[in-house]
Design a protein around this motif. Structure first.
Motif, short mmCIF file in Angstrom:
data_model
loop_
_atom_site.label_atom_id
_atom_site.label_comp_id
_atom_site.label_asym_id
_atom_site.label_seq_id
_atom_site.Cartn_x
_atom_site.Cartn_y
_atom_site.Cartn_z
N ALA B 271 0.49 52.44 45.56
CA ALA B 271 0.57 51.29 44.65
C ALA B 271 0.39 49.96 45.39
O ALA B 271 0.25 48.92 44.76
CB ALA B 271 1.92 51.30 43.93
N ALA B 275 5.26 43.40 47.51
CA ALA B 275 4.55 42.12 47.47
C ALA B 275 5.20 41.18 48.48
O ALA B 275 6.41 41.23 48.68
CB ALA B 275 4.63 41.52 46.08
N GLU B 284 9.51 43.40 41.58
CA GLU B 284 8.05 43.46 41.56
C GLU B 284 7.57 44.87 41.89
O GLU B 284 6.63 45.38 41.28
CB GLU B 284 7.49 42.45 42.57
CG GLU B 284 6.04 42.07 42.37
CD GLU B 284 5.05 43.05 42.96
OE1 GLU B 284 3.90 43.04 42.54
OE2 GLU B 284 5.44 43.84 43.86
N LYS B 288 5.49 47.29 39.55
CA LYS B 288 4.21 47.77 40.08
C LYS B 288 4.11 49.30 39.96
O LYS B 288 3.06 49.84 39.63
CB LYS B 288 4.12 47.35 41.56
CG LYS B 288 2.80 47.61 42.21
CD LYS B 288 2.87 47.28 43.69
CE LYS B 288 2.66 45.80 43.94
NZ LYS B 288 2.90 45.45 45.34
N TYR B 292 1.31 51.18 38.03
CA TYR B 292 0.43 52.10 38.76
C TYR B 292 0.44 53.49 38.12
O TYR B 292 -0.62 54.07 37.86
CB TYR B 292 0.89 52.18 40.23
CG TYR B 292 0.19 53.26 41.02
CD1 TYR B 292 -1.09 53.04 41.54
CD2 TYR B 292 0.77 54.51 41.21
CE1 TYR B 292 -1.74 54.05 42.24
CE2 TYR B 292 0.13 55.51 41.90
CZ TYR B 292 -1.13 55.28 42.41
OH TYR B 292 -1.78 56.28 43.08
N CYS B 335 7.83 37.85 38.52
CA CYS B 335 7.51 39.22 38.14
C CYS B 335 7.09 39.31 36.67
O CYS B 335 6.09 39.94 36.34
CB CYS B 335 8.74 40.09 38.40
SG CYS B 335 8.41 41.80 38.14
N GLN B 338 3.68 37.84 36.30
CA GLN B 338 2.64 38.65 36.94
C GLN B 338 2.33 39.91 36.13
O GLN B 338 1.19 40.36 36.10
CB GLN B 338 3.11 39.03 38.35
CG GLN B 338 2.02 39.67 39.19
CD GLN B 338 2.52 39.93 40.61
OE1 GLN B 338 3.47 39.31 41.09
NE2 GLN B 338 1.87 40.86 41.29
N TYR B 339 3.35 40.47 35.49
CA TYR B 339 3.13 41.73 34.76
C TYR B 339 3.13 41.53 33.25
O TYR B 339 3.47 42.43 32.50
CB TYR B 339 4.18 42.77 35.20
CG TYR B 339 3.90 43.25 36.59
CD1 TYR B 339 3.02 44.30 36.83
CD2 TYR B 339 4.46 42.60 37.68
CE1 TYR B 339 2.71 44.69 38.12
CE2 TYR B 339 4.17 42.99 38.98
CZ TYR B 339 3.29 44.04 39.18
OH TYR B 339 2.98 44.43 40.45
#
Lengths: 371, 474
Positions: B271, B275, B284, B288, B292, B335, B338-339
């Motif tokens: 993955a 970060a 994070e 992730k 993934y 986080c 970002q997601y």
């Protein structure tokens, strides 16, 4: 709008107070439950003493009535445990004299939930004497617990079957669990099989014969179990399988690892071929081969391992260097093997400069070969 | 005009009531579910529904450390004393300016080795590798260029030898059986890629310094005298224990605390590792892993194991608490933004809906919503539109409700983990959780709001928290 909101909040508070009260009651009640359980255990200890003296205070009807209750079974287990050291024969004698009762109890627990079935199986695994395939009816009942089971009840049922020593039942359970697609950790399986109370060698051969009916985790567990057996009777089968059959990756790994402890001469060419398979894109299995070849110390193996130091795979290089060291190759002998390959030189330098593992780290070295 | 204002206020009122009811339901569900699960586990243990074995999953324990000379030795000594068959400990000194490395080198007589390290994940340059020659468990020290906690963990992953790794903060202490506990879910299911442990406040425990059975077995449990610390004990039980148990029910945990978590190395490497440009590298990574595994259609499970306990020092002063929470909130913001692609996407299932929505509304934006609520209340009072009696009753009811849930969660944990506490502590716990719910939530709101406001300025600042030795922490 305000009133309903307030009503909802009041309702929530009411539920929370109930939850809090439940917690407090549970905590207070647990104190009295513990005291009651202590008394139950004491009663069972008294019964066991009377049973061992040949004058049991309860007849089989009373025993059945009591043991149908899980709490009584827990107390029975605790009493048996407490007598284990002073009267090691007590458990075997009790179960031998009360076989019909235990069989009936197994039927009673079949109707209970998986958690309680698991506990009944646990008691059988702990105390029931080995009876081999004569324990068929009880084993059949235990096998029926696998329907609607949890991972815990499956583990306890398997342990009970190992304790009974019935190879046929163990085979049935493995096949059944494979057919249902249930995962069971290979470590649990291999460790469990070592506690099988019958002929372990015969069991291993019986399971291997039916390996095609077993899913990957059971195959791996079986191979690891075979690895613990002292003789090399599986070497031929495993070699043939390794060479001729398409196998799942973990099964192949387990087979290659088998030849680390069971070093039979004709395994060497196969392992060397697998090690060199690195170049053909089969790097993963080369890692295991590099570790297993430590048990085949001769010039051909040394040369192959020295060549493997230049592998593109980091782990192949690491295991090759470790195997060379384990074979007793000296630093003087290998320091030129790396040539201009800096990666090989780095790996050799590190592996050979580190002193042999301290006593506490020996297990780690074994494990590293297996990771 | 006044009709328009009145209409707006009505909508605002409806929004806040709905918001609070949703939160109340979530709190209730989490505590109820937590109660059920903890009691169920208690019963399972009592009737031997366990996977006890002489097995081992080899585990690498990674300890990133930056300027931790005060706590690092205690921490490493406790790690070497765990009740587990096979593991290694790797300390990663992330460019400390103090004597973090030297303390370990001196105490364990470590020597520098030329160990080749496989760079599976990029990380800053590793300057030196040390190994201890005589420890029961292999102990490695990596000294590297400063790159932040995520980068240090990536270096640790590269140097680790085993297929699973555990990350632990340098100021934390693992309970003696925590490794054995945290690997349990791996035995149950081979699709498990990560397991979170339970973080508890270290100041509650007095460790046995020379006692039987290892130096770090707990001796006695008390609520700390420091009010801030005691309050965090309550908060941890309500928010972390209960809430994570609920999210665990549908594989929906979006966070595994950086203080104690176990991960499958191959999946983390695939993955992309931790970060290095965020403050909440722990959250994070979990987000992730969800992204993934779901994007690659891999069967996976991220679990929470409340029986695996890690004792972590909670900040004991307001400035330290401020720094910690600000960092957490900035990490959360990074986080969540970002997601954001996970939000309401069917591919991400419950994680993309319930979990994401919870973190978005009740964690990230809660300070804004709650402070806005306060502002609206003040404004309404100023223009004479406020029913003060109703507002006061409503607020008090909600505070009592939250307090009851908090104290319930606290008692659940106390009971199911067989902890004995004094009557004085019971009384203090009740008072503290009432104060926390009535008053302190606004302090937290303020901290979190300031984190959002000062995001641009503080987004790269970790902030230092005063460390003390565990023996002096209470």
């Amino acid at each position: 709008m305000r009133l309903p909101v307030r009503a909802v909040i009041y309702f929530y508070i009411f539920i929370c107070v109930v939850l809090l009260l439940f917690n407090l009651l549970y905590i207070f009640r647990s104190g009295s439950v513990k005291r009651r359980q202590k008394r139950r255990v004491h009663r069972w200890e008294t019964y066991l003493d009377s049973f061992l003296e040949g004058r049991p205070v309860w007849d089989s009807g009373e025993l059945l009535r009591r043991l149908k209750d899980t709490e009584e079974l827990i107390a029975f287990y605790a009493a048996m445990e407490s007598r284990k050291d002073t009267h090691p024969e007590a458990a075997a004698r009790f179960f031998q004299e009360n076989r019909p009762l235990v069989l009936e109890l197994a039927g009673v627990y079949q109707k209970k939930d998986a958690m309680e079935q698991a506990f009944f199986a646990y008691v059988i695994a702990s105390f029931y004497p080995s009876v081999g395939d004569k324990g068929g009816p009880l084993a059949e009942q235990l096998l029926s617990y696998l329907e609607g089971s949890t991972v815990y009840s499956r583990e306890n049922v398997l342990n009970a079957l190992y304790a009974l020593g019935s190879a046929q039942s163990v085979e049935h359970s493995f096949v059944l669990m494979s057919q249902r697609g249930w995962y069971h950790d290979p470590r649990l399986l291999s460790d469990g099989l070592t506690r099988f109370q019958g002929d372990q060698d015969a069991l291993a051969h019986r399971l291997w014969k039916n390996r095609r009916q077993l899913s990957e985790c059971f195959q791996v567990g079986l191979i690891r179990f075979a690895d613990t057996l002292s003789d090399d009777s599986f070497a031929e089968y495993f070699l043939k399988t390794l060479e001729t059959e398409q196998l799942p990756a973990e099964t192949r790994f387990a087979l290659v690892r088998y030849f680390r402890r069971h070093a039979v001469p004709h395994a060497k060419p196969v392992l060397l071929r697998l090690l060199r398979g690195d170049a053909e894109g089969k790097r993963d299995i080369s890692i295991a081969a590099a570790a297993s070849l430590a048990s085949y110390p001769d010039s051909e193996t040394r040369q192959a391992l020295k060549d493997a130091l230049h592998s593109q795979n980091w782990y192949v290089r690491q295991n090759a260097a470790r195997s060379l060291k384990a074979m007793g190759v000296t630093w003087e002998e290998v320091q030129n093997s790396s040539g201009k390959d800096r990666y090989a030189a780095d790996m050799l330098k590190y592996i050979f400069e580190v002193p042999s593992a301290a006593a506490g780290q020996k297990k780690e070295r074994e494990a590293l070969a297996a990771v | 005009m006044s009709e328009v204002v009145f209409q707006i206020l009505r909508w605002v009122e409806a929004f806040f009531l709905f918001y609070l009811l949703l939160y109340a339901s979530y709190l209730f569900l989490s505590v109820a579910m937590g109660a059920w699960r903890l009691y169920h586990q208690d019963r399972m243990r009592a009737i031997k529904n366990e996977l006890k074995h002489d097995f081992y999953f080899p585990v690498s324990v990674l300890v990133p450390a930056h300027d931790e000379e005060v706590t690092i030795l205690d921490n490493v000594k406790s790690l070497l004393d765990l009740d587990y068959q096979l593991y290694e400990v790797i300390v990663i000194d992330d460019g400390s300016s103090d004597e973090t490395s030297q303390v370990l080198i001196d105490y364990f007589h470590m020597r520098e080795v030329s160990r080749p390290i496989r760079l599976s994940i990029p990380c800053k340059s590793i300057e030196a590798v040390y190994e201890a020659p005589d420890t029961r468990v292999r102990l490695t020290l990596l000294r590297k260029e400063n790159g932040g906690k995520g980068d240090a963990l990536n270096a640790g992953i590269n140097a680790s030898q085993y297929p699973y790794f555990v990350c632990i903060d340098a100021d934390s202490v693992l309970q003696w059986d925590s490794l054995e506990r945290i690997v349990q879910p791996l035995l149950e299911d081979d699709n498990v890629v990560a397991v979170g442990g339970l973080i508890r406040v270290a100041q509650c425990i007095k460790f046995n310094p020379d006692g039987e059975g290892g130096a770090h077995r707990e001796l006695s449990y008390h609520l700390p005298w420091n009010f801030l610390t005691s309050m965090q004990v309550m908060e941890y039980d309500r928010s972390f224990l209960a809430s994570r148990i609920l999210l665990d029910g549908f594989n929906g945990n979006l966070i595994i605390s950086g203080a104690f978590g176990l991960f499958k190395k191959s999946v983390v490497i695939a993955a992309g590792g931790y970060a290095t440009n965020v403050l909440g590298e722990d959250m994070e990574l979990v987000a992730k892993l969800h992204a993934y595994c779901r994007s690659n259609m891999e069967r996976y499970s991220i679990r929470y194991e409340p029986n695996a306990v890690c004792w972590s020092q909670a900040p004991s002063t307001l400035p330290d608490l401020f720094r910690q929470r600000r960092r957490w909130h900035i990490g959360l913001f990074q986080c969540i933004t970002q997601y954001r692609f996970m939000f309401l996407k069917s591919r991400f299932g419950m994680v993309g809906t319930i979990s994401y929505l919870y973190y978005l509304l009740y964690e990230l934006y809660s300070p804004i919503i709650e402070v806005a609520g306060l502002a609206v209340t003040v404004a309404a009072a100023l223009v004479g539109l406020l029913n003060a009696k109703f507002m006061f009753q409503f607020y008090l009811l909600f505070a009592i409700y939250s307090s009851i849930l908090t104290i319930t969660a606290f008692f659940q944990r106390i009971y199911t983990q067989n902890i004995h506490i004094s009557r004085q502590d019971v009384l203090r716990a009740c008072i503290i959780c009432l104060i926390e719910n009535i008053f302190f939530r606004f302090v937290f709101d303020f901290i979190r709001l300031s984190a959002l406001i000062g995001y641009q300025k503080n987004k790269g600042i970790w902030g230092t928290i005063k460390r003390v030795r565990h023996s002096e922490a209470r």
